[in-house]
Design a protein around this motif. Structure first.
Motif, PDB file in Angstrom:
ATOM      1  N   GLN A 207      -6.758  -9.639 -10.006  1.00 51.41           N
ATOM      2  CA  GLN A 207      -5.507 -10.797  -9.810  1.00 51.41           C
ATOM      3  C   GLN A 207      -4.228  -9.688 -10.385  1.00 51.41           C
ATOM      4  O   GLN A 207      -4.212  -9.413 -11.255  1.00 51.41           O
ATOM      5  CB  GLN A 207      -5.699 -11.680 -10.628  1.00 51.41           C
ATOM      6  N   LEU A 208      -3.297  -9.268  -9.286  1.00 52.96           N
ATOM      7  CA  LEU A 208      -2.300  -8.357  -9.623  1.00 52.96           C
ATOM      8  C   LEU A 208      -0.891  -9.228  -9.403  1.00 52.96           C
ATOM      9  O   LEU A 208      -0.852 -10.038  -8.778  1.00 52.96           O
ATOM     10  CB  LEU A 208      -2.462  -7.105  -8.796  1.00 52.96           C
ATOM     11  N   ARG A 209       0.191  -8.436 -10.217  1.00 50.31           N
ATOM     12  CA  ARG A 209       1.255  -8.792  -9.958  1.00 50.31           C
ATOM     13  C   ARG A 209       2.350  -7.775  -9.451  1.00 50.31           C
ATOM     14  O   ARG A 209       2.141  -6.569 -10.102  1.00 50.31           O
ATOM     15  CB  ARG A 209       2.062  -9.417 -11.036  1.00 50.31           C
TER      16      ARG A 209
ATOM     17  N   GLN B  33       5.682  -6.208  -8.330  1.00 49.51           N
ATOM     18  CA  GLN B  33       7.351  -6.196  -8.432  1.00 49.51           C
ATOM     19  C   GLN B  33       7.882  -5.247  -7.401  1.00 49.51           C
ATOM     20  O   GLN B  33       7.711  -4.054  -7.727  1.00 49.51           O
ATOM     21  CB  GLN B  33       7.859  -6.067 -10.064  1.00 49.51           C
TER      22      GLN B  33
ATOM     23  N   VAL C  36       3.219  -2.643 -10.352  1.00 49.49           N
ATOM     24  CA  VAL C  36       2.070  -3.365 -10.349  1.00 49.49           C
ATOM     25  C   VAL C  36       1.502  -3.511 -11.605  1.00 49.49           C
ATOM     26  O   VAL C  36       1.501  -2.484 -12.265  1.00 49.49           O
ATOM     27  CB  VAL C  36       1.108  -2.745  -9.098  1.00 49.49           C
TER      28      VAL C  36
ATOM     29  N   GLU D  23      -1.823  -6.295 -13.744  1.00 49.90           N
ATOM     30  CA  GLU D  23      -2.552  -7.574 -13.983  1.00 49.90           C
ATOM     31  C   GLU D  23      -1.781  -8.518 -13.959  1.00 49.90           C
ATOM     32  O   GLU D  23      -0.867  -8.683 -14.757  1.00 49.90           O
ATOM     33  CB  GLU D  23      -3.717  -7.297 -14.722  1.00 49.90           C
ATOM     34  N   ALA D  24      -2.039  -9.831 -13.174  1.00 46.52           N
ATOM     35  CA  ALA D  24      -1.400 -10.832 -13.201  1.00 46.52           C
ATOM     36  C   ALA D  24      -1.315 -11.620 -14.759  1.00 46.52           C
ATOM     37  O   ALA D  24      -0.551 -12.034 -15.437  1.00 46.52           O
ATOM     38  CB  ALA D  24      -1.889 -11.948 -12.280  1.00 46.52           C
TER      39      ALA D  24
ATOM     40  N   SER E 243       1.685  -2.061 -17.044  1.00 51.24           N
ATOM     41  CA  SER E 243       1.904  -1.593 -15.574  1.00 51.24           C
ATOM     42  C   SER E 243       0.947  -0.387 -15.297  1.00 51.24           C
ATOM     43  O   SER E 243       0.655   0.346 -16.350  1.00 51.24           O
ATOM     44  CB  SER E 243       3.166  -1.059 -15.328  1.00 51.24           C
TER      45      SER E 243
END
Length: 215
Positions: free
Chosen positions: A17-19, A21, A28, A30-31, A51
Motif C-alpha cells: 500500500q503506497l502513497r 506524491q 513514493v 508506504e501509505a 520515502s
C-alpha cells in the motif's frame, strides 16, 4: 494505491500500500510507514522521511520519466522482498549512500576502463580483493600523465574515486546517526548498527577502516 509487481517468472509479489506524491517530482512511500518496510534504512534505500530511494536523480512528471519511474519502482519492491528473506540487498544492485553514490559511479567508470569492473564490484559488495583493502592516497605514480598508460590513468582515477567514496560514506553515517533513526535490525550487515554498538560501549567515535569494516 496498491502495487503488486510480478516476479520475472510472472508470479505475483506481495501487495504494498503506497502513497505517491506528484508535484515537480515523483515521491513514493508506504501509505502507513513501517507496515511492510522499515521506516528508515540506508541499507534498504528507505530515506529518513520514509520515502523510497529509487535512484540518484529525482523523477519528474514527463511521460518518459513516469515510465522509468514505474520500472524502477517494480525493481525496487522486488529487491525489498529479496532483503526481507535474505537480509541482503541483491547482488549487482548495491549503491553507496548520499554523495558517496556519485563517487561510486565515477569509480565504476574508471574500473571499466582499467579492466577491473568485476574486481571493483566484488570489493564493494563482498569486501574482497586488493581494492577492498588499504589504498594509496595522493595517486599511484609520480610519472607525469603523458608518460602513463591509459590503464594506469584509469587505475589512479579508480583509487581516487574510491577513497572519496569511503570518506563520503563516513560523512553520511555520521549525519544519519545525528538525525536520530536507529537500525531496523532487518539486514545481516549494517554499518549503522555496528556504529550504534560501538558508541554504546566506547566514548571514542567509531571510524571506517580500510577494509570496509566499521569499527
Amino acid at each position: 494505491m496498491t502495487a503488486r509487481p510480478p516476479h520475472p517468472s510472472g508470479r505475483p509479489s506481495r501487495p504494498y500500500q503506497l502513497r505517491v506524491q506528484a508535484s515537480d517530482r515523483l515521491i513514493v512511500a508506504e501509505a502507513v510507514p513501517g507496515s511492510l518496510l522499515p521506516r528508515s534504512c540506508p541499507e534498504r534505500h528507505v530515506n529518513s522521511d520514509g520515502s523510497f530511494c529509487l535512484g540518484l536523480e529525482p523523477f519528474g512528471c514527463t511521460v518518459d520519466q513516469v515510465d522509468d519511474f514505474w520500472a524502477k519502482l517494480r525493481s525496487y519492491l522486488l529487491c525489498q522482498q529479496f532483503a526481507d528473506v535474505r537480509g541482503l540487498w541483491p547482488t549487482g544492485r548495491w549503491l553507496s549512500h548520499g554523495e558517496a553514490a556519485h563517487h561510486q559511479l565515477a569509480a565504476e567508470a574508471a574500473a571499466e576502463r582499467a579492466g577491473l569492473a568485476r574486481r571493483y564490484r566484488e570489493a564493494l559488495e563482498f569486501g574482497i580483493g586488493r581494492l577492498a583493502g588499504p589504498l594509496p592516497a595522493g595517486g599511484c605514480s609520480r610519472r607525469p600523465p603523458e608518460r602513463r598508460s591509459s590503464r594506469r590513468l584509469a587505475l589512479e582515477e579508480l583509487v581516487d574515486a574510491e577513497i572519496r567514496r569511503r570518506e563520503a560514506e563516513v560523512a553520511f553515517a555520521d549525519l544519519y546517526l545525528n538525525w536520530g533513526p536507529r537500525c531496523c535490525r532487518t539486514m545481516r550487515v549494517c554499518p549503522i548498527r555496528d556504529r550504534e554498538a560501538a558508541a554504546a560501549t566506547s566514548t571514542v567515535p567509531p571510524t571506517y577502516s580500510e577494509d570496509r569494516k566499521w569499527v
